[in-house]
Design an enzyme around this catalytic site. Sequence first.
Site, mmCIF file in Angstrom:
data_model
loop_
_atom_site.group_PDB
_atom_site.id
_atom_site.type_symbol
_atom_site.label_atom_id
_atom_site.label_comp_id
_atom_site.label_asym_id
_atom_site.label_seq_id
_atom_site.Cartn_x
_atom_site.Cartn_y
_atom_site.Cartn_z
ATOM 1 N N HIS A 4 -4.882 -2.577 9.590
ATOM 2 C CA HIS A 4 -4.514 -1.867 8.359
ATOM 3 C C HIS A 4 -4.974 -2.695 7.169
ATOM 4 O O HIS A 4 -4.866 -3.924 7.179
ATOM 5 C CB HIS A 4 -2.995 -1.674 8.298
ATOM 6 C CG HIS A 4 -2.572 -0.633 7.316
ATOM 7 N ND1 HIS A 4 -2.554 0.710 7.610
ATOM 8 C CD2 HIS A 4 -2.164 -0.723 6.029
ATOM 9 C CE1 HIS A 4 -2.142 1.398 6.561
ATOM 10 N NE2 HIS A 4 -1.904 0.546 5.573
ATOM 11 N N ASP B 49 8.644 6.723 4.782
ATOM 12 C CA ASP B 49 7.511 6.081 4.094
ATOM 13 C C ASP B 49 6.543 7.125 3.559
ATOM 14 O O ASP B 49 5.993 6.976 2.469
ATOM 15 C CB ASP B 49 6.768 5.116 5.025
ATOM 16 C CG ASP B 49 5.500 4.599 4.348
ATOM 17 O OD1 ASP B 49 5.635 3.961 3.294
ATOM 18 O OD2 ASP B 49 4.393 4.889 4.822
ATOM 19 N N ARG C 30 5.728 6.446 -4.929
ATOM 20 C CA ARG C 30 5.359 5.170 -5.577
ATOM 21 C C ARG C 30 4.046 5.308 -6.323
ATOM 22 O O ARG C 30 3.860 4.733 -7.384
ATOM 23 C CB ARG C 30 5.267 4.061 -4.527
ATOM 24 C CG ARG C 30 6.636 3.607 -4.039
ATOM 25 C CD ARG C 30 6.512 2.750 -2.799
ATOM 26 N NE ARG C 30 5.572 1.664 -2.974
ATOM 27 C CZ ARG C 30 4.725 1.253 -2.024
ATOM 28 N NH1 ARG C 30 4.690 1.815 -0.837
ATOM 29 N NH2 ARG C 30 3.914 0.254 -2.276
ATOM 30 N N SER D 148 6.348 -0.501 3.653
ATOM 31 C CA SER D 148 5.556 0.708 3.851
ATOM 32 C C SER D 148 4.589 0.534 5.019
ATOM 33 O O SER D 148 4.544 1.341 5.954
ATOM 34 C CB SER D 148 4.789 1.009 2.555
ATOM 35 O OG SER D 148 3.755 1.934 2.777
ATOM 36 N N LYS E 247 5.289 1.956 9.451
ATOM 37 C CA LYS E 247 4.465 2.884 10.234
ATOM 38 C C LYS E 247 3.711 2.169 11.340
ATOM 39 O O LYS E 247 3.518 2.718 12.418
ATOM 40 C CB LYS E 247 3.570 3.758 9.361
ATOM 41 C CG LYS E 247 2.776 3.080 8.317
ATOM 42 C CD LYS E 247 2.096 4.123 7.408
ATOM 43 C CE LYS E 247 1.303 3.458 6.326
ATOM 44 N NZ LYS E 247 1.962 3.524 5.026
HETATM 45 N N1 URA Z 1 -0.933 0.807 2.243
HETATM 46 C C1 URA Z 1 0.267 1.326 2.648
HETATM 47 O O1 URA Z 1 0.356 1.895 3.739
HETATM 48 N N2 URA Z 1 1.322 1.201 1.862
HETATM 49 C C2 URA Z 1 1.275 0.571 0.654
HETATM 50 O O2 URA Z 1 2.288 0.471 -0.003
HETATM 51 C C3 URA Z 1 0.037 0.035 0.220
HETATM 52 C C4 URA Z 1 -1.065 0.163 1.035
#
Ligand code: URA
Length: 443
Positions: free
Chosen positions: A82, A161, A168, A183, A187
Site C-alpha cells: 500500500h 474507513d 476526511r 485508515s 483495511k
Molecule cells: N491511503 C489510505 O488508505 N488512507 C489514508 O488516509 C491515506 C492514504
Amino acid sequence: MLARTLIERKRDGGRITSSEWRTLMQRYGSGEVPDYQMAALAMAIFFNGLDRSEIGAMTDAMLRSGASLDLTHLRVGRVDKHSTGGVGDKVSLVLAPLVACLGVAVPMMSGRGLGHTGGTLDKLEAIPGFRTDLSLNEAIRLVERVGCALIGQTNEIAPADRRLYALRDATATVESIPLISASIMSKKLAEGLTGLVLDVKRGSGAFLPELDRGLALAQTMIDLGADYGCPVVALLTAMDRPLGRACGNALEVEEAIMALRGDGPADLMSVTYALGAEMLLLGGVVADRDEARRRMEVAISSGKAAAKFEEIIAAQGGNPAVVEDPSLLPQAVECELFLAPRDGVVAHVEPRAIGRGITMLGGGRTKVEDVVDPSVGFVITARPGDIVRAGEPLATVFARDRDGVAGGLAVLREAIRIADDAEPPLPLISHRVTEAGVEVYDG
Ligand code: URA
C-alpha cells in the site's frame, strides 16, 4: 450523545477508550452517528492526535466494522503493498501481477483518488469492463484461481474507513499520522495477510512531506501490524516529483503495461523492484533481494508478468487485449505539447500542482459523486536536473477539449520550474523501516 461527548473530550485533549471507539465505529457504520460529528472528531484528532493505544483501538474498531478475508487455506504467503499516496504512482498495477506470477498471493485492496493523489481503483477502471466492486467471496475465489484480486472497499470490509476516508478528503483532515495509520491498517489487516509492504511517500507531493513524519507514520503502521502478528516493511520513497512519466488514469495504465512488457521508466522500475523484493521476501519465495530482483526481471522479460496481468484483467471482467494493444484504453480527444519557456535546468516538477491539474481536467474528483474521465492527464518527460533549451518539448497535455488544453498548459507552466541551477531531488528510495528499526536504504 456519545459522539458529542467524545468530540468534546478530544477537542479538550482527553482520551477515548477502546470500548468507546468500538461503540462509536459501530454506530458510525450503521448510520447512527452522522458524518458531521465524525468530521468534527477527525478535526479534533487532527489537532490533538491520538496516543499509541488509542490508534490501536481506533484501527481495531474500524477493522471490526466489517468482515475479513479468510485465506488461511491457501498454502502460500499472502502479501499486499500500500502506498500513502502520490502522483503518477502506478506501482501497484505493475507489482500485483509481477509478484502474483512468482507464487505469492496478492489480495490487494485499494482506494480511489484522495486529495491531489491518484487512486489505484480509478486507474483500473480505465480498463474497459474492469470490475473492482467484487464481493468478498468473489475476491477469495479470484485469489485462489489467479493468485491475485484487485478490489475496492465494499461495504463488507472496513466500511467505517470507507466512509471516513471520503469525509476526511472533504474536510481537510487527511494529513494526520493517527488517521492515515488507522485508515490504511484497518483495511490491510482485514485482508488476512501474512505480510505487508508500505510505500511511504515523502517530499512536497506527499501527505506528510517531512522525513521525520514519514518515518513516524511508517513506525506507527509497523507497530499496528505487529499487534496482529502481521510483519510490515516500509520503504520511504520520493514524492517531490511525479513517479514515472504518465499522470492520469488511462495514461498510467498504459505506462504500467509498458513496464510489464519491459519498457518502463527507470524510476518506476526501481521503486517497483524494491517493493517487489520486500513482498517476495515476506512471501517466503526468495532467499534475498538479489534473487528477488533476478526473478522479477525474468518474469518481465519472459512475458510471464504481462500474461498474469491479462489473466487478472479477464478474471475481473476487463478487456485483456489492452495489454497487447494499449490504444484500446480511453483516448483523450485533444492533446498538445508543452514547450520549455527558456533555456535552463529543470528545477522542480511539482506533484501537487500536477495532481490538482488532473482533477481540473476531469480526471479526479472534487466531490465523492463526481464521475472521472479516465482519458485525461499529462505525460511529463522532463525530470528535475535535466538541462533544457527554449522550445524543447517537456510534457504533453491530454484533455477533453481546447479549454482543457489551455488549462493544462497553464498547470504545466506553474508545475515545471526552469531555473539557472537546481537543488538535487530527494533520493528515490531513502530508508527501510522494519520492527527492528530504521536503516538507510542501500538498494
Ligand atoms: N491511503 C489510505 O488508505 N488512507 C489514508 O488516509 C491515506 C492514504
